[in-house]
Design an enzyme around this catalytic site. Sequence first.
Site, PDB file in Angstrom:
ATOM      1  N   GLY A  42       0.760  -1.244   0.000  1.00 50.20           N
ATOM      2  CA  GLY A  42       0.000   0.000   0.000  1.00 50.20           C
ATOM      3  C   GLY A  42       0.789   1.293   0.000  1.00 50.20           C
ATOM      4  O   GLY A  42       0.300   2.321  -0.451  1.00 50.20           O
ATOM      5  N   ASP A  98       0.791   3.267   4.446  1.00 53.68           N
ATOM      6  CA  ASP A  98      -0.317   3.902   3.729  1.00 53.68           C
ATOM      7  C   ASP A  98      -1.397   4.359   4.699  1.00 53.68           C
ATOM      8  O   ASP A  98      -1.853   5.486   4.666  1.00 53.68           O
ATOM      9  CB  ASP A  98      -0.903   2.960   2.657  1.00 53.68           C
ATOM     10  CG  ASP A  98      -1.288   1.582   3.206  1.00 53.68           C
ATOM     11  OD1 ASP A  98      -0.992   1.278   4.386  1.00 53.68           O
ATOM     12  OD2 ASP A  98      -1.897   0.806   2.451  1.00 53.68           O
ATOM     13  N   ASP A 101      -5.108   1.570  10.701  1.00 57.01           N
ATOM     14  CA  ASP A 101      -6.523   1.287  10.974  1.00 57.01           C
ATOM     15  C   ASP A 101      -6.627   0.816  12.431  1.00 57.01           C
ATOM     16  O   ASP A 101      -6.729   1.632  13.348  1.00 57.01           O
ATOM     17  CB  ASP A 101      -6.970   0.230   9.958  1.00 57.01           C
ATOM     18  CG  ASP A 101      -8.445  -0.104  10.017  1.00 57.01           C
ATOM     19  OD1 ASP A 101      -9.158   0.440  10.866  1.00 57.01           O
ATOM     20  OD2 ASP A 101      -8.906  -0.927   9.201  1.00 57.01           O
ATOM     21  N   GLY A 103      -4.161  -0.561  14.034  1.00 58.21           N
ATOM     22  CA  GLY A 103      -2.839  -0.316  14.612  1.00 58.21           C
ATOM     23  C   GLY A 103      -2.014  -1.579  14.804  1.00 58.21           C
ATOM     24  O   GLY A 103      -0.828  -1.506  15.131  1.00 58.21           O
ATOM     25  N   THR A 105      -0.777  -3.741  12.649  1.00 63.98           N
ATOM     26  CA  THR A 105       0.348  -3.874  11.715  1.00 63.98           C
ATOM     27  C   THR A 105       1.528  -3.018  12.161  1.00 63.98           C
ATOM     28  O   THR A 105       2.667  -3.497  12.231  1.00 63.98           O
ATOM     29  CB  THR A 105      -0.086  -3.443  10.293  1.00 63.98           C
ATOM     30  OG1 THR A 105      -1.237  -4.209   9.922  1.00 63.98           O
ATOM     31  CG2 THR A 105       1.022  -3.648   9.289  1.00 63.98           C
ATOM     32  N   LEU A 106       1.245  -1.757  12.458  1.00 58.90           N
ATOM     33  CA  LEU A 106       2.326  -0.848  12.833  1.00 58.90           C
ATOM     34  C   LEU A 106       2.963  -1.275  14.156  1.00 58.90           C
ATOM     35  O   LEU A 106       4.187  -1.225  14.315  1.00 58.90           O
ATOM     36  CB  LEU A 106       1.789   0.581  12.922  1.00 58.90           C
ATOM     37  CG  LEU A 106       2.848   1.674  12.903  1.00 58.90           C
ATOM     38  CD1 LEU A 106       3.737   1.564  11.668  1.00 58.90           C
ATOM     39  CD2 LEU A 106       2.207   3.048  12.933  1.00 58.90           C
ATOM     40  N   ASP A 157      -5.783  -0.471  -1.833  1.00 56.12           N
ATOM     41  CA  ASP A 157      -6.655  -1.308  -2.659  1.00 56.12           C
ATOM     42  C   ASP A 157      -7.885  -1.784  -1.911  1.00 56.12           C
ATOM     43  O   ASP A 157      -7.964  -1.710  -0.687  1.00 56.12           O
ATOM     44  CB  ASP A 157      -5.888  -2.564  -3.107  1.00 56.12           C
ATOM     45  CG  ASP A 157      -5.739  -3.568  -1.971  1.00 56.12           C
ATOM     46  OD1 ASP A 157      -5.292  -3.163  -0.870  1.00 56.12           O
ATOM     47  OD2 ASP A 157      -6.097  -4.735  -2.150  1.00 56.12           O
ATOM     48  N   ARG A 163      -5.594   0.405  -6.863  1.00 62.32           N
ATOM     49  CA  ARG A 163      -4.340   0.909  -6.269  1.00 62.32           C
ATOM     50  C   ARG A 163      -3.778   2.092  -7.044  1.00 62.32           C
ATOM     51  O   ARG A 163      -3.157   2.978  -6.481  1.00 62.32           O
ATOM     52  CB  ARG A 163      -3.254  -0.179  -6.279  1.00 62.32           C
ATOM     53  CG  ARG A 163      -3.349  -1.154  -5.151  1.00 62.32           C
ATOM     54  CD  ARG A 163      -2.030  -1.905  -5.021  1.00 62.32           C
ATOM     55  NE  ARG A 163      -2.222  -3.157  -4.321  1.00 62.32           N
ATOM     56  CZ  ARG A 163      -2.300  -3.265  -2.993  1.00 62.32           C
ATOM     57  NH1 ARG A 163      -2.189  -2.203  -2.231  1.00 62.32           N
ATOM     58  NH2 ARG A 163      -2.474  -4.443  -2.423  1.00 62.32           N
TER      59      ARG A 163
END
Length: 179
Positions: A42, A98, A101, A103, A105-106, A157, A163
């Site tokens: 992303g 990107d 949401d 959090g 992943t981060l 996406d 994308r």
Amino acid sequence: MPSPPVLISEADIQIRVDELAAQISLDYADKGDVVLIGVLKGSFIFLADLARKMTIPRTIEFIAISSYGKTSVSTGAVRLLMDVRSNIADRHVLVVEDIVDTGHTLKYLIGLLESRQPASIKTCALLHKAESAEVDVNIDYIGFGIDDEWVVGYGLDFAEHDRALPYIGTVLPADRAKK
Ligand code: IMP
């Protein structure tokens, strides 16, 4: 299928990316090289624009993770698919996402990269869905705060569609149901 309605125009994105690049360049001016780690897929367009607008020495890396987001089961589970290629120990790292949401992943990425002992680690996200946060994670640079809705374009996406749109658009609930 009609184009997704515009949420953030191409022009507004470029103005904000200019501002972020200027701020980051100022903040890292005395740090030497900064390693920009783009989170695939992303962030690829955002990172390309941001990196070209920065005025300080920078190195580009990518990392890929799989997450189970809202299009499938939202378990919060995250898995590393592709690692960065260089050693980040004692280097200044800026993770470029990107969108943040829930959090998860981060938070996973920060934990992973911190274990490699960089000199510093900061985070930058083009978009932030503050209402959706499930875990506490610090974002140092945010492009735009948005509501909890699914967005596409500028790298983002929906089931691999849209994308390459030059703007950020909203996926209508009716279209989501069709895919
Ligand atoms: P989080 O772990 O819930 O914060 O989710 C982050 C990842 O989910 C992002 O890197 C995106 O890949 C994906 N994601 C979350 N919301 C959206 C959206 O509205 N459009 C496209 N991708 C999204």
